[in-house]
Design a protein around this motif. Structure first.
Motif, PDB file in Angstrom:
ATOM      1  N   LEU A  66       0.847  -1.189   0.000  1.00 53.39           N
ATOM      2  CA  LEU A  66       0.000   0.000   0.000  1.00 53.39           C
ATOM      3  C   LEU A  66       0.882   1.237   0.000  1.00 53.39           C
ATOM      4  CD1 LEU A  66      -2.870   1.347   0.428  1.00 53.39           C
ATOM      5  CD2 LEU A  66      -2.294   1.362   2.861  1.00 53.39           C
ATOM      6  N   HIS A  67       0.523   2.201  -0.835  1.00 48.77           N
ATOM      7  CA  HIS A  67       1.157   3.514  -0.802  1.00 48.77           C
ATOM      8  C   HIS A  67       0.186   4.492  -0.155  1.00 48.77           C
ATOM      9  CE1 HIS A  67       3.498   1.660  -4.158  1.00 48.77           C
ATOM     10  NE2 HIS A  67       4.493   2.341  -3.590  1.00 48.77           N
ATOM     11  N   PHE A  68       0.656   5.219   0.857  1.00 48.96           N
ATOM     12  CA  PHE A  68      -0.189   6.273   1.417  1.00 48.96           C
ATOM     13  C   PHE A  68       0.553   7.607   1.322  1.00 48.96           C
ATOM     14  CE2 PHE A  68       2.215   4.897   5.141  1.00 48.96           C
ATOM     15  CZ  PHE A  68       2.489   6.073   5.828  1.00 48.96           C
ATOM     16  N   ILE A  69      -0.210   8.647   1.021  1.00 49.26           N
ATOM     17  CA  ILE A  69       0.352   9.984   0.796  1.00 49.26           C
ATOM     18  C   ILE A  69      -0.038  10.883   1.962  1.00 49.26           C
ATOM     19  CG2 ILE A  69       0.467  11.936  -0.797  1.00 49.26           C
ATOM     20  CD1 ILE A  69      -0.549  10.008  -2.984  1.00 49.26           C
ATOM     21  N   THR A  70       0.950  11.485   2.590  1.00 45.40           N
ATOM     22  CA  THR A  70       0.688  12.367   3.725  1.00 45.40           C
ATOM     23  C   THR A  70       1.657  13.538   3.705  1.00 45.40           C
ATOM     24  OG1 THR A  70       0.531  12.485   6.137  1.00 45.40           O
ATOM     25  CG2 THR A  70       2.196  11.030   5.230  1.00 45.40           C
ATOM     26  N   GLU A  71       1.205  14.663   4.239  1.00 42.82           N
ATOM     27  CA  GLU A  71       2.055  15.849   4.332  1.00 42.82           C
ATOM     28  C   GLU A  71       2.488  16.103   5.770  1.00 42.82           C
ATOM     29  OE1 GLU A  71       3.188  17.273   1.718  1.00 42.82           O
ATOM     30  OE2 GLU A  71       1.920  16.118   0.359  1.00 42.82           O
ATOM     31  N   THR A  72       2.088  15.232   6.702  1.00 43.94           N
ATOM     32  CA  THR A  72       2.451  15.438   8.096  1.00 43.94           C
ATOM     33  C   THR A  72       3.942  15.244   8.314  1.00 43.94           C
ATOM     34  OG1 THR A  72       1.944  14.794  10.375  1.00 43.94           O
ATOM     35  CG2 THR A  72       2.023  13.036   8.747  1.00 43.94           C
ATOM     36  N   PRO A 113       7.858  13.028   3.505  1.00 44.38           N
ATOM     37  CA  PRO A 113       6.853  13.888   2.865  1.00 44.38           C
ATOM     38  C   PRO A 113       6.401  13.294   1.532  1.00 44.38           C
ATOM     39  CG  PRO A 113       8.734  15.172   3.613  1.00 44.38           C
ATOM     40  CD  PRO A 113       9.114  13.738   3.730  1.00 44.38           C
ATOM     41  N   GLY A 114       5.104  13.243   1.335  1.00 46.19           N
ATOM     42  CA  GLY A 114       4.573  12.698   0.095  1.00 46.19           C
ATOM     43  C   GLY A 114       4.226  11.228   0.230  1.00 46.19           C
TER      44      GLY A 114
END
Length: 299
Positions: free
Chosen positions: A108-114, A166-167
Motif C-alpha cells: 500500500l502507498h499512502f500519501i501524507t504531508e504530516t 513527505p509525500g
C-alpha cells in the motif's frame, strides 16, 4: 442471600465492562479508503481527525514473498488488488479460488504531508508476517515461509513507530499461512501519530488486564466459598466460569499472554483459547440451573 449477591455482582461487573468498552476508539465511517493500492491522506489531520484504518484495495502478489528492493522492479506482475481487511480465501485468480494455505505479499502507498512521527497498530495476522515501511523492516511475528515446514505461526498484535517521508510512503507486508483455515489480513491496520497509537494500545491492554484481574479475583472468591459451604455447587460453577473467561481475555484482543511469553506455542494458545470458550458454556448453564432450579430444566 447467595442469589441476591450473585445478581448484584453480575450487574456491577456487566456495568463496568460496558462502561469501559464504551471508551474504545470510534472511527469515522466516511474516512478515506485505499483505491488501487493508493491511500490519499493529504487532507487528513491526525490531531483533529484521529486515527484511521488503512482499509481498501491493496496491491496483492500471490505466491510471492517480495522484498522492498524487488518491488522497485515495475516488471513484476501483481496478481491484482485485494480488499483489506479480509481473508484471501476464495480470492479468484484465473478462474481459480485461492485456499487458506499459501503465502503472499501486500503493498500500500499512502500519501501524507504530516511531519510528525507516526505509529501503526498491527493486529493479529494469519498466521505469520514481516512488515516493511519505506524499505525498513519494522515489525514481524512468527517466521514467514513458503511451506508448512519453513514457517512458524504466531499471533502478536503490536505497534510500530516510524518517521514518515513527505509525500508518498510505502507499506509492504509478507504473509504466510499453513496453520489456519483463513489466511491474510483479517483485521484492519490502524495509522495515527505516536501519542494516539501508543495510547490506543495502552488503553486496550489496561482494559483487558482490568477484566482479567476482576474475573480471577471473583473466581477465586467463589471457589473458596464453595470449599467452605460445600453443599451448594453454584459458587463452584460460577468461580470456574470466571477463571475461564479471565484466561480467555488475555488470549484474545491484544493477546497480552503472548506478549509476555514470546515463545509461547501458537498451537497451545489457540487450543487453550478455544477450550476456555467451550468449557465456559456448560459451566454457566450449570450455574444458572443450580441457582434457579425451578426455572431451568435439567435437559
Amino acid at each position: 442471600m447467595f442469589k441476591i449477591k450473585v445478581f448484584i455482582l453480575l450487574t456491577v461487573l456487566f456495568t463496568l465492562i460496558t462502561y469501559l468498552a464504551g471508551c474504545s476508539t470510534v472511527f469515522s465511517p466516511d474516512h478515506p479508503k485505499a483505491e488501487k493500492g493508493i491511500l490519499d491522506l493529504t487532507q487528513w489531520q491526525f490531531d483533529k481527525d484521529g486515527v484511521i484504518k488503512l482499509d481498501g484495495q491493496w496491491e496483492f502478489y500471490w505466491n510471492q514473498l517480495l522484498e522492498p528492493h524487488q518491488l522497485e522492479d515495475t516488471s513484476i506482475p501483481k496478481t491484482g488488488y485485494i480488499d483489506v481487511p479480509g481473508t484471501w480465501n476464495h480470492y479468484q485468480v484465473d478462474d481459480y479460488k485461492l485456499p487458506g494455505n499459501g503465502f503472499a505479499t501486500y503493498r500500500l502507498h499512502f500519501i501524507t504531508e504530516t511531519d510528525e512521527r507516526l505509529g501503526l497498530k498491527i493486529p493479529s495476522v494469519f498466521t505469520a508476517y514481516k512488515l516493511y515501511i519505506n524499505g525498513e523492516l519494522i515489525a514481524s511475528a512468527g517466521t514467514v515461509g513458503n511451506s508448512k515446514e519453513t514457517m512458524v505461526p504466531q499471533y502478536l498484535p503490536q505497534i510500530a513507530l516510524f518517521e514518515p517521508q513527505p509525500g508518498e510512503n510505502e507499506i509492504i507486508i509478507q504473509v504466510s499461512n499453513y496453520h489456519h483455515r483463513s489466511g491474510g489480513l483479517l483485521e484492519a491496520l490502524i495509522l495515527g501519530n505516536e501519542k494516539q497509537i501508543t495510547g490506543l494500545r495502552e488503553r486496550n491492554i489496561a482494559y483487558e488486564l482490568f477484566v482479567f484481574g476482576s474475573l480471577v479475583i471473583i473466581g477465586i472468591y467463589h471457589i473458596a466459598l464453595f470449599i467452605i459451604i460445600k453443599k451448594d455447587k453454584a459458587p463452584l460453577y460460577f468461580g470456574l466460569f470466571c477463571l475461564l473467561v479471565g484466561i480467555r481475555t488475555i488470549l484474545v484482543g491484544e493477546r497480552f499472554l503472548i506478549y509476555l511469553f514470546l515463545d509461547f506455542s501458537w498451537e497451545a494458545a489457540l487450543k487453550l483459547q478455544t477450550l476456555t470458550f467451550y468449557l465456559s458454556v456448560p459451566l454457566i448453564i450449570m450455574f444458572f440451573n443450580s441457582v434457579f432450579p425451578e426455572d431451568f430444566q435439567a435437559k
